[in-house]
Design a protein around this motif. Structure first.
Motif, PDB file in Angstrom:
ATOM      1  N   ALA A  93       9.286  -6.403   4.340  1.00 42.89           N
ATOM      2  CA  ALA A  93       8.647  -6.131   5.844  1.00 42.89           C
ATOM      3  C   ALA A  93       7.335  -6.094   5.857  1.00 42.89           C
ATOM      4  O   ALA A  93       6.710  -6.611   6.911  1.00 42.89           O
ATOM      5  N   TYR A  94       6.809  -5.676   4.892  1.00 38.92           N
ATOM      6  CA  TYR A  94       5.207  -5.350   4.821  1.00 38.92           C
ATOM      7  C   TYR A  94       4.490  -6.719   4.758  1.00 38.92           C
ATOM      8  O   TYR A  94       3.645  -7.241   5.488  1.00 38.92           O
ATOM      9  N   ASP A  95       4.929  -7.759   3.646  1.00 34.61           N
ATOM     10  CA  ASP A  95       4.476  -8.958   3.722  1.00 34.61           C
ATOM     11  C   ASP A  95       4.793  -9.782   4.931  1.00 34.61           C
ATOM     12  O   ASP A  95       3.876 -10.826   5.296  1.00 34.61           O
ATOM     13  N   TYR A  96       5.976  -9.672   5.513  1.00 34.82           N
ATOM     14  CA  TYR A  96       6.062 -10.576   6.680  1.00 34.82           C
ATOM     15  C   TYR A  96       5.184  -9.985   7.799  1.00 34.82           C
ATOM     16  O   TYR A  96       4.698 -10.901   8.542  1.00 34.82           O
ATOM     17  N   ALA A  97       4.810  -8.681   8.083  1.00 34.92           N
ATOM     18  CA  ALA A  97       4.166  -8.311   9.263  1.00 34.92           C
ATOM     19  C   ALA A  97       2.486  -8.759   8.877  1.00 34.92           C
ATOM     20  O   ALA A  97       1.840  -9.273   9.706  1.00 34.92           O
ATOM     21  N   VAL A  98       2.221  -8.521   7.689  1.00 39.06           N
ATOM     22  CA  VAL A  98       0.791  -8.699   7.154  1.00 39.06           C
ATOM     23  C   VAL A  98       0.491 -10.128   7.254  1.00 39.06           C
ATOM     24  O   VAL A  98      -0.652 -10.610   7.651  1.00 39.06           O
ATOM     25  N   ASP A  99       1.516 -11.047   6.851  1.00 39.19           N
ATOM     26  CA  ASP A  99       1.415 -12.535   6.875  1.00 39.19           C
ATOM     27  C   ASP A  99       1.093 -13.270   8.295  1.00 39.19           C
ATOM     28  O   ASP A  99       0.619 -14.105   8.618  1.00 39.19           O
ATOM     29  N   GLY A 146      -0.365 -11.366  10.878  1.00 36.03           N
ATOM     30  CA  GLY A 146      -1.353 -10.802  11.357  1.00 36.03           C
ATOM     31  C   GLY A 146      -1.850  -9.365  11.563  1.00 36.03           C
ATOM     32  O   GLY A 146      -2.689  -8.821  12.034  1.00 36.03           O
ATOM     33  N   ALA A 147      -0.704  -8.441  11.218  1.00 39.94           N
ATOM     34  CA  ALA A 147      -0.950  -6.915  11.089  1.00 39.94           C
ATOM     35  C   ALA A 147      -1.943  -6.522  10.147  1.00 39.94           C
ATOM     36  O   ALA A 147      -2.109  -7.265   9.035  1.00 39.94           O
ATOM     37  N   LEU A 148      -2.685  -5.589  10.284  1.00 36.88           N
ATOM     38  CA  LEU A 148      -3.578  -4.993   9.466  1.00 36.88           C
ATOM     39  C   LEU A 148      -3.045  -4.235   8.422  1.00 36.88           C
ATOM     40  O   LEU A 148      -2.191  -3.208   8.572  1.00 36.88           O
ATOM     41  N   SER A 149      -3.309  -4.488   7.045  1.00 38.42           N
ATOM     42  CA  SER A 149      -2.663  -3.645   6.152  1.00 38.42           C
ATOM     43  C   SER A 149      -3.510  -2.328   5.768  1.00 38.42           C
ATOM     44  O   SER A 149      -4.907  -2.164   5.869  1.00 38.42           O
ATOM     45  N   LEU A 150      -2.855  -1.105   6.161  1.00 36.96           N
ATOM     46  CA  LEU A 150      -3.513   0.382   5.959  1.00 36.96           C
ATOM     47  C   LEU A 150      -3.062   0.823   4.663  1.00 36.96           C
ATOM     48  O   LEU A 150      -3.923   1.468   4.205  1.00 36.96           O
ATOM     49  N   ALA A 151      -1.835   0.506   4.156  1.00 34.07           N
ATOM     50  CA  ALA A 151      -1.395   1.176   2.539  1.00 34.07           C
ATOM     51  C   ALA A 151      -0.451   0.181   2.235  1.00 34.07           C
ATOM     52  O   ALA A 151       0.863  -0.125   3.106  1.00 34.07           O
ATOM     53  N   GLU A 152      -0.499  -0.651   1.284  1.00 33.51           N
ATOM     54  CA  GLU A 152       0.256  -1.484   0.765  1.00 33.51           C
ATOM     55  C   GLU A 152       1.659  -0.489   0.122  1.00 33.51           C
ATOM     56  O   GLU A 152       1.568   0.484   0.064  1.00 33.51           O
ATOM     57  N   PRO A 153       2.645  -1.246   0.175  1.00 39.45           N
ATOM     58  CA  PRO A 153       3.982  -0.729  -0.494  1.00 39.45           C
ATOM     59  C   PRO A 153       3.730   0.174  -1.563  1.00 39.45           C
ATOM     60  O   PRO A 153       2.970  -0.366  -2.624  1.00 39.45           O
ATOM     61  N   TYR A 154       4.413   1.464  -1.452  1.00 38.47           N
ATOM     62  CA  TYR A 154       4.404   2.201  -2.824  1.00 38.47           C
ATOM     63  C   TYR A 154       5.406   3.232  -2.654  1.00 38.47           C
ATOM     64  O   TYR A 154       6.216   3.364  -1.650  1.00 38.47           O
ATOM     65  N   GLU A 155       5.805   3.651  -3.897  1.00 38.19           N
ATOM     66  CA  GLU A 155       6.893   4.754  -4.099  1.00 38.19           C
ATOM     67  C   GLU A 155       6.178   6.248  -3.983  1.00 38.19           C
ATOM     68  O   GLU A 155       5.257   6.494  -4.715  1.00 38.19           O
ATOM     69  N   VAL A 212      11.366   7.474  -2.135  1.00 40.94           N
ATOM     70  CA  VAL A 212      10.867   6.803  -0.739  1.00 40.94           C
ATOM     71  C   VAL A 212      10.082   5.605  -0.989  1.00 40.94           C
ATOM     72  O   VAL A 212       9.034   5.924  -1.579  1.00 40.94           O
ATOM     73  N   VAL A 213      10.230   4.521  -0.259  1.00 42.59           N
ATOM     74  CA  VAL A 213       9.208   3.398  -0.448  1.00 42.59           C
ATOM     75  C   VAL A 213       8.498   3.461   0.985  1.00 42.59           C
ATOM     76  O   VAL A 213       9.405   3.470   1.890  1.00 42.59           O
ATOM     77  N   LEU A 214       7.332   3.290   1.036  1.00 47.15           N
ATOM     78  CA  LEU A 214       6.479   3.374   2.191  1.00 47.15           C
ATOM     79  C   LEU A 214       5.333   2.377   2.011  1.00 47.15           C
ATOM     80  O   LEU A 214       5.038   2.001   1.161  1.00 47.15           O
ATOM     81  N   ALA A 215       4.984   1.848   3.376  1.00 46.05           N
ATOM     82  CA  ALA A 215       3.760   1.004   3.502  1.00 46.05           C
ATOM     83  C   ALA A 215       3.373   1.259   4.943  1.00 46.05           C
ATOM     84  O   ALA A 215       4.090   1.785   5.749  1.00 46.05           O
ATOM     85  N   THR A 216       2.046   1.060   5.455  1.00 47.04           N
ATOM     86  CA  THR A 216       1.645   1.293   6.511  1.00 47.04           C
ATOM     87  C   THR A 216       0.693   0.032   6.937  1.00 47.04           C
ATOM     88  O   THR A 216      -0.135  -0.397   6.373  1.00 47.04           O
ATOM     89  N   ILE A 217       1.037  -0.394   8.401  1.00 49.95           N
ATOM     90  CA  ILE A 217       0.594  -1.518   9.041  1.00 49.95           C
ATOM     91  C   ILE A 217      -0.157  -0.931  10.339  1.00 49.95           C
ATOM     92  O   ILE A 217       0.220   0.007  10.869  1.00 49.95           O
ATOM     93  N   GLY A 218      -1.500  -1.511  10.615  1.00 48.49           N
ATOM     94  CA  GLY A 218      -2.249  -0.890  11.881  1.00 48.49           C
ATOM     95  C   GLY A 218      -1.926  -2.135  12.978  1.00 48.49           C
ATOM     96  O   GLY A 218      -1.559  -3.468  12.443  1.00 48.49           O
TER      97      GLY A 218
END
Length: 176
Positions: free
Chosen positions: A116-122, A124-133, A141-147
């Motif tokens: 989902a993170y790669d999909y959104a960033v590809d 045009g979503a702004l990456s605020l935090a890459e996926p992490y556990e 929990v696996v989390l990532a944040t987009i702007g």
């Protein structure tokens, strides 16, 4: 035409694609507020929500205090600043100075945060935090944040291996 930061990002299937971003449901609405405890009491009374989790100085979160209010299908997190000593406090202080009380984050449950993170960033979503556990005694929990435009962020969440009250660092709330 090039995409600007003010244009909305649509997370749907593009030309030649068959699958849009796989999302589950809204996971939580996170509000930045001046006084989380007072707001939690008001929300609980007005909306019939129950306080289910807490994070703050007592749970090794020195900069903020957060109350998680829940009802079936609903999760609201109210967060306020305790002190500014690091990036989390600076981020919250900056948000409150610019916007006042308001929605800081719309968390979305997804089956695969990495995809989902790669999909959104590809797209045009702004990456605020890459996926992490994030882990604690309740699991992982696996989390990532987009702007997105407007300043609200979206946290992508996979809690399929987590049985805790909200996220690592939160404890069950039993005081009220």
């Amino acid at each position: 035409m090039t995409e600007t930061a003010a244009e909305p990002v649509l997370l749907t299937a593009g030309p030649g694609e068959t699958d849009p971003l796989p999302t589950g449901r809204a996971d939580a609405v996170v509000f930045a507020v001046g006084d989380a405890e007072r707001a939690a009491h008001r929300y609980a009374a007005a909306l019939g929500l129950r306080c289910t989790a807490y994070a703050g100085p007592e749970t090794e979160e020195p900069e903020t205090v957060s109350y998680v209010l829940s009802a079936p299908g609903t999760r609201i997190v109210l967060t306020s600043l305790v002190q500014v000593i690091g990036p989390r406090g600076r981020e919250l202080a900056g948000y409150l100075a610019r916007h006042g009380d308001g929605v800081l984050d719309l968390s979305v449950s997804v089956p695969d945060v990495y995809y989902a993170y790669d999909y959104a960033v590809d797209r045009g979503a702004l990456s605020l935090a890459e996926p992490y556990e994030a882990r604690d005694r309740f699991g992982t929990v696996v989390l990532a944040t987009i702007g997105v435009p407007g300043g609200t962020r979206h946290t992508l969440v996979d809690r399929s291996r987590y049985g805790g009250p909200y996220l690592p660092g939160y404890l069950p709330f039993e005081a009220w």
